[in-house]
Design a protein around this motif. Structure first.
Motif, mmCIF file in Angstrom:
data_model
loop_
_atom_site.group_PDB
_atom_site.id
_atom_site.type_symbol
_atom_site.label_atom_id
_atom_site.label_comp_id
_atom_site.label_asym_id
_atom_site.label_seq_id
_atom_site.Cartn_x
_atom_site.Cartn_y
_atom_site.Cartn_z
ATOM 1 N N MET A 27 5.469 1.667 1.911
ATOM 2 C CA MET A 27 6.670 1.443 2.169
ATOM 3 C C MET A 27 7.105 0.141 2.837
ATOM 4 O O MET A 27 7.873 -0.653 2.594
ATOM 5 N N LEU A 28 6.195 -0.333 3.992
ATOM 6 C CA LEU A 28 6.425 -1.383 4.569
ATOM 7 C C LEU A 28 6.348 -2.853 3.534
ATOM 8 O O LEU A 28 7.266 -3.462 3.624
ATOM 9 N N LEU A 29 5.090 -2.418 2.731
ATOM 10 C CA LEU A 29 4.858 -3.690 1.856
ATOM 11 C C LEU A 29 6.148 -3.783 0.965
ATOM 12 O O LEU A 29 6.717 -4.801 0.630
ATOM 13 N N SER A 30 6.578 -2.514 0.413
ATOM 14 C CA SER A 30 7.900 -2.651 -0.647
ATOM 15 C C SER A 30 9.095 -3.069 0.199
ATOM 16 O O SER A 30 9.735 -3.818 -0.416
ATOM 17 N N THR A 31 9.161 -2.869 1.359
ATOM 18 C CA THR A 31 10.389 -3.586 2.220
ATOM 19 C C THR A 31 10.145 -5.053 2.246
ATOM 20 O O THR A 31 11.191 -5.636 2.039
ATOM 21 N N VAL A 32 9.165 -5.596 2.450
ATOM 22 C CA VAL A 32 8.780 -6.860 2.544
ATOM 23 C C VAL A 32 9.374 -7.659 0.999
ATOM 24 O O VAL A 32 9.778 -8.469 0.982
ATOM 25 N N ILE A 79 0.968 3.269 14.023
ATOM 26 C CA ILE A 79 -0.287 2.660 13.231
ATOM 27 C C ILE A 79 -0.269 2.788 11.665
ATOM 28 O O ILE A 79 -0.539 1.903 11.022
ATOM 29 N N ALA A 80 0.158 4.192 11.470
ATOM 30 C CA ALA A 80 0.239 4.283 9.931
ATOM 31 C C ALA A 80 1.106 3.558 8.968
ATOM 32 O O ALA A 80 1.248 2.911 7.914
ATOM 33 N N SER A 81 2.027 2.866 9.826
ATOM 34 C CA SER A 81 3.083 2.045 9.234
ATOM 35 C C SER A 81 2.481 0.664 8.818
ATOM 36 O O SER A 81 2.875 0.089 7.991
ATOM 37 N N VAL A 82 1.445 0.156 9.662
ATOM 38 C CA VAL A 82 0.978 -1.189 9.430
ATOM 39 C C VAL A 82 -0.484 -0.916 9.000
ATOM 40 O O VAL A 82 -1.030 -2.210 8.666
ATOM 41 N N LYS A 83 -1.036 0.097 8.891
ATOM 42 C CA LYS A 83 -2.518 0.170 8.543
ATOM 43 C C LYS A 83 -2.619 0.343 7.156
ATOM 44 O O LYS A 83 -2.062 1.607 6.545
ATOM 45 N N PRO A 84 -3.368 -0.568 6.413
ATOM 46 C CA PRO A 84 -3.404 -0.304 4.741
ATOM 47 C C PRO A 84 -4.052 0.880 4.747
ATOM 48 O O PRO A 84 -5.250 0.984 4.921
ATOM 49 N N THR A 85 -3.388 1.657 3.810
ATOM 50 C CA THR A 85 -3.927 3.013 3.349
ATOM 51 C C THR A 85 -3.914 3.098 1.897
ATOM 52 O O THR A 85 -2.657 3.016 1.287
ATOM 53 N N PHE A 86 -4.922 3.621 1.001
ATOM 54 C CA PHE A 86 -4.804 3.472 -0.378
ATOM 55 C C PHE A 86 -5.798 4.743 -0.558
ATOM 56 O O PHE A 86 -6.958 4.774 -0.185
ATOM 57 N N ILE A 87 -5.226 5.739 -1.312
ATOM 58 C CA ILE A 87 -6.083 6.885 -1.784
ATOM 59 C C ILE A 87 -6.392 6.528 -3.191
ATOM 60 O O ILE A 87 -5.351 6.440 -4.100
ATOM 61 N N TRP A 88 -7.524 6.537 -3.747
ATOM 62 C CA TRP A 88 -8.008 6.225 -4.899
ATOM 63 C C TRP A 88 -7.741 7.399 -6.083
ATOM 64 O O TRP A 88 -8.572 8.011 -6.512
ATOM 65 N N ASP A 89 -6.427 7.924 -6.198
ATOM 66 C CA ASP A 89 -6.227 8.765 -7.324
ATOM 67 C C ASP A 89 -4.866 8.485 -7.996
ATOM 68 O O ASP A 89 -4.195 7.739 -7.413
ATOM 69 N N ALA A 90 -4.889 8.983 -9.336
ATOM 70 C CA ALA A 90 -3.744 8.719 -10.141
ATOM 71 C C ALA A 90 -2.336 8.979 -9.401
ATOM 72 O O ALA A 90 -1.424 8.315 -9.647
ATOM 73 N N GLU A 91 -2.411 10.206 -8.905
ATOM 74 C CA GLU A 91 -1.449 10.865 -8.231
ATOM 75 C C GLU A 91 -0.645 9.924 -7.138
ATOM 76 O O GLU A 91 0.461 9.623 -7.258
ATOM 77 N N PHE A 117 17.276 -1.621 6.869
ATOM 78 C CA PHE A 117 17.856 -0.407 6.846
ATOM 79 C C PHE A 117 17.259 0.514 5.833
ATOM 80 O O PHE A 117 17.071 1.546 6.065
ATOM 81 N N THR A 118 16.980 -0.264 4.576
ATOM 82 C CA THR A 118 16.290 0.461 3.639
ATOM 83 C C THR A 118 15.040 0.976 4.263
ATOM 84 O O THR A 118 14.745 2.238 3.900
ATOM 85 N N TRP A 119 14.324 0.301 4.782
ATOM 86 C CA TRP A 119 13.068 0.687 5.303
ATOM 87 C C TRP A 119 13.213 2.001 6.442
ATOM 88 O O TRP A 119 12.458 2.975 6.402
ATOM 89 N N LEU A 120 14.247 1.770 7.203
ATOM 90 C CA LEU A 120 14.599 2.750 8.486
ATOM 91 C C LEU A 120 14.810 3.877 7.735
ATOM 92 O O LEU A 120 13.912 5.240 8.151
ATOM 93 N N VAL A 121 15.379 4.039 6.792
ATOM 94 C CA VAL A 121 16.062 5.403 6.147
ATOM 95 C C VAL A 121 14.722 6.042 5.522
ATOM 96 O O VAL A 121 14.297 7.198 5.843
ATOM 97 N N ALA A 122 14.027 5.188 4.857
ATOM 98 C CA ALA A 122 12.760 5.942 4.172
ATOM 99 C C ALA A 122 11.726 6.270 5.206
ATOM 100 O O ALA A 122 10.870 7.069 4.960
ATOM 101 N N VAL A 170 7.327 4.559 -5.100
ATOM 102 C CA VAL A 170 8.205 4.028 -3.633
ATOM 103 C C VAL A 170 8.461 2.699 -3.838
ATOM 104 O O VAL A 170 9.517 2.365 -3.501
ATOM 105 N N ILE A 171 7.708 1.770 -4.707
ATOM 106 C CA ILE A 171 8.052 0.533 -4.685
ATOM 107 C C ILE A 171 9.242 0.370 -5.613
ATOM 108 O O ILE A 171 10.277 -0.336 -5.528
ATOM 109 N N GLY A 172 9.052 1.279 -6.608
ATOM 110 C CA GLY A 172 10.213 1.345 -7.803
ATOM 111 C C GLY A 172 11.484 1.725 -7.386
ATOM 112 O O GLY A 172 12.749 1.118 -7.816
#
Lengths: 420, 426
Positions: free
Chosen positions: A52-57, A176-188, A236-241, A196-198
């Motif tokens: 979410m942080l990334l897509s806000t940027v 921490i979760a807001s700024v720590k890169p997290t990626f789970i490797w599955d299609a879902e 604001f977009t980020w804040l609501v999300a 989220v980006i879209g």
């Protein structure tokens, strides 16, 4: 006294220019947005906060670029694509816009259907009625008068923030979760990340913000204010999300409740509203969906007509504007029609349409970057190098995610293969 | 002797190979340039390579309309020229761009360009004859014209086109002033509505300040404000002088105060004084709607003197059909019509001619009330007085006309969301 007057006049100038960025940002948190953020929080907890942080940027960068281009050139994005890249590319870009926006319109009608179902009204009654009302109100021109009602309804989403605070999550963990890169490797997860980006950065939003800047007659010298407008909007977009994810994480994810329908996202509001949570949610969803359902088909039809040279057809009577009128009607009818397909899940429509938007976004971003780099058009306001690098990296990441998603559809094991 | 050979579309010409007289390929048609100076726009050169300014002069072309463009010389002998300032790239600056349609008074987008190929002295010459603005032109560009073969072609002849663009780079197009002279202010307002603000400013510079003022008077107030705030200050001040006083005051009222004060200082003294006076009235009241450019006559005048007075002052007055009679203190005594004045005996005094029962409105009456009174009594104008009966100005029917019209246009309904919003006319 005099200083006060000077100050007041400055504020007036600022307010007269403020707007396009903030409005677009709010419109981004529509039915699809709410559904996506809620699903993200319910299913993956805080894991998508970083996405979410990334897509806000990305949102800030993309909107800034569109707004700047609009201010410098005085033209809409679709006009510029037409003038720079000719008919074929224009048709390509417009097809993208139409497909993405049919999806988004369908998602708005899903939001409308969902909120009416919470009130106990079947979608087969609510959707056709609302679709007709939207259609006729826009053509009669009486929409402006009721717009404020929907905007007020949208404010109910502030209750997510209250809810998020009431449930009192561990803020350290959240930050921490807001700024720590997290990626789970599955299609879902991938699907959810693209969603989220879209839903944050939409093809539609780019066309809209640029058109709005042009409409307001903001030019290069006023642009400094608009930059702030865009940045505040993105925040604001980020804040609501952020709060939706925090609230759904605390109420749904931790309790292992999955979201089956958009109405389930209302559970996250229970700390605020108790048994009235669903009502609160329904009102908010209705407001957000109605707002977007009014604006989307209309602005799409307008962008397409202008790019293809039918603008002269947008005249005083509908009979003289068959293309515009037809396109507008088609968007409303198809958007609403999808929702009425038997057995279709409203919630799925909302999520899927956001993924479609995410997948269709890169080509539009590329057009925007090419135009914003055109010295002939932009002069000293062309993109800087650093800016281009950041924007390019983001576009590439998004394309890579999209490709990965497509591959995973055909080769479900792709993630296992990649991880090995 | 000139002979017509064929008509070709620019979309068909672009991309053709260019061969010299020995059949060797020199390049491809990337773009063509034309001289757009008022006469028939002849094609003067071909852009044939990636180099942006190098042109093959068009006068050495033997044949335009075949599968290839064939030159009359061998490739070694071609005298490559540079693009000049008067020349204009057809593909880059005209195709896909917006142009002004001087016949339909609107801005249109060029989908394709129709060229005429004629033979003169054994050589083929190419000139632009029309812009294709129809769906067929659009479909032709993607090779699907057959889908619309039953539709009529939609062309605008080159005589009725003026390129809108000012564009950066070496090319600065001058708008052809004479062509706009013949347009009616309402038609100009139509064009302004369609334009983005950049083009609008260029357009204004091309129009005289008087013509611009008349057209601006036909636009909605917020559009007026937008245009004027973005104008050069001196130009804006000139415009304020040329606008009717009531229109100018309304415009200033809607602007940020500082900006309005700044502009007022640049306006000629007596006009500025008048405007400042008008600015005292609250917005949307009779005071703000009225004009001070009307004819008022002293009660002591004879009909003959009144006609003499009219000859001198009618030029600048907004309303001359109703003539208002005042005493020495400018208190309104009565009214009579131009017709009555003309028919009256030259020696009769106005006191004997006037109707003392005058329909009036008060300075602070609302716009709606003014409109109702004008409508109820079927007036062309109504005088504005204060509680003591002093005459302040006159509201003419066109200033309240929009209240009678139900605005249900498509543009109205789109106002908030779309391009050019707020550009509806009054």
């Amino acid at each position: 006294m005099k200083t006060f007057r000077v100050f007041r006049d400055k504020i007036i100038v600022f307010l007269s220019i403020m707007g396009p960025g903030i409005v677009t940002a709010f419109a981004d948190n529509d039915a699809g947005g709410i559904a996506t953020y809620a699903a993200a929080g319910a299913k993956y907890g805080l894991a998508l906060l970083f996405t979410m942080l990334l897509s806000t940027v990305c949102l800030a960068i993309a909107q800034e670029m569109s707004a700047r281009t609009g201010a410098v050139t005085g033209k809409g994005l679709s006009d510029l694509i037409r003038e720079r890249y000719g008919v074929k590319w224009t048709l390509f870009a417009m097809s993208i816009l139409i497909i993405a926006n049919i999806g988004t319109t369908a998602s708005e009608f899903s939001g409308i259907a969902t909120s009416f179902e919470i009130f106990g009204v079947s979608r087969y009654i609510s959707v056709p009625l609302v679709a007709f009302a939207v259609w006729i109100l826009v053509l009669k021109g009486s929409y402006n008068k009721i717009e404020k009602i929907f905007l007020m309804l949208c404010l109910t989403f502030a209750s997510y923030a209250i809810s998020g605070i009431i449930v009192g999550p561990s803020w350290k963990e959240v930050l921490i979760a807001s700024v720590k890169p997290t990626f789970i490797w599955d299609a879902e997860f991938l699907l959810m990340a693209i969603g989220v980006i879209g839903t944050t950065v939409t093809p539609w939003g780019q066309f809209y913000v640029q058109a709005a800047v042009v409409d307001k007659g903001i030019n290069a010298s006023d642009y400094q204010y608009t930059r702030w407008d865009v940045l505040v909007g993105a925040f604001f977009t980020w804040l609501v999300a952020f709060f939706i994810i925090v609230a759904t994480n605390a109420t749904l994810y931790t309790n292992g409740i999955g979201i089956e329908t958009a109405g389930d996202a209302a559970i996250a509001l229970e700390p605020v509203a108790g048994k009235y949570a669903s009502l609160l949610f329904a009102f908010g969803l209705l407001g957000a969906s109605m707002l977007a359902a009014f604006i989307l088909p209309l602005s799409t039809a307008y962008a397409v007509c202008e790019a293809l040279g039918f603008e002269h057809a947008v005249s005083d009577s509908y009979r003289e504007a068959p293309v515009f009128f037809g396109l507008y009607t088609m968007l409303v009818v198809v958007g609403a029609g999808i929702v009425l397909l038997p057995g279709i899940s409203l919630y799925r429509i909302m999520l899927t349409s956001q993924v479609i938007n995410g997948v269709l976004l890169p080509p539009i971003l590329i057009f925007m970057m090419l135009i914003a780099n055109d010295i002939n058009l932009m002069g000293e306001y062309a993109n800087s190098k650093l800016y281009n690098i950041v924007a390019l990296i983001f576009t590439m990441v998004l394309i890579a995610l999209t490709v990965l998603l497509l591959v995973s559809a055909f080769v479900p094991d792709i993630f296992n293969i990649l991880l090995k | 002797m000139q002979k017509h050979i064929a008509e070709i579309y620019f979309s068909q010409l672009r991309g053709k190979d260019i061969c010299d007289n020995k059949g060797r390929t020199v390049g491809k048609v990337k773009d063509i340039v034309t001289l757009w100076t008022g006469g028939l726009p002849m094609i003067t050169g071909i852009l044939y390579s990636e180099e942006p300014d190098k042109l093959i002069p068009a006068d050495i072309v033997q044949n335009w309309d075949g599968k290839q463009v064939i030159l009359a010389e061998s490739s070694e002998k071609i005298n490559i020229t540079q693009i000049t300032h008067q020349q204009l790239f057809v593909g880059k600056w005209l195709l896909d761009n917006q142009v002004i349609d001087l016949k339909g008074y609107k801005i249109v987008r060029v989908n394709d360009i129709l060229l005429s190929c004629d033979e003169q002295d054994g050589k083929q010459r190419l000139s632009i004859i029309a812009a294709d603005i129809g769906i067929r032109g659009l479909l032709r560009r993607i090779g699907l014209e057959f889908l619309a073969s039953r539709l009529d072609k939609k062309y605008i002849s080159w005589q009725h086109i003026t390129p809108l663009e000012k564009k950066t780079g070496s090319l600065k197009l001058k708008l052809d002033k004479d062509r706009f002279k013949k347009l009616h202010p309402v038609e100009i307002a139509d064009l302004l509505e369609d334009m983005d603000y950049d083009s609008r400013n260029v357009f204004f510079k091309a129009l005289g300040s008087e013509q611009a003022a008349e057209a601006i008077g036909k636009l909605k107030e917020n559009t007026q404000v937008e245009i004027v705030t973005r104008m050069d200050k001196k130009q804006a001040a000139e415009l304020l002088e040329d606008l009717h006083a009531d229109e100018a005051a309304n415009l200033l009222r809607e602007m940020p105060k500082e900006k309005a004060a700044e502009l007022l200082q640049l306006v000629k003294k007596d006009k500025a004084k008048e405007l400042k006076w008008l600015l005292h009235y609250k917005s949307d009241t009779a005071g703000s709607l009225m004009t001070t450019e009307f004819i008022s006559l002293p009660v002591t005048f004879t009909a003959g003197q009144a006609i003499e007075h009219l000859r001198r002052f009618a030029q600048d007055a907004e309303m001359i059909y109703y003539l208002y009679v005042t005493d020495v203190d400018e208190k309104l005594l009565g009214v009579f019509s131009l017709r009555e004045l003309i028919l009256a005996d030259q020696e009769i005094t106005l006191g004997a001619l006037l109707h003392s029962k005058v329909i009036t409105v008060q300075v602070n009456d609302s716009r709606k009330k003014v409109a109702e009174i004008i409508h109820k009594y079927g007036l062309l104008a109504v005088p504005v007085i204060d509680a003591e009966g002093f005459l302040h100005g006159v509201v003419t029917v066109d200033d309240v006309l929009d209240l009678f019209m139900v605005d249900r246009t498509l543009k109205a309904s789109m106002s908030r969301y779309l391009n050019k919003r707020g550009l509806r006319r009054k």
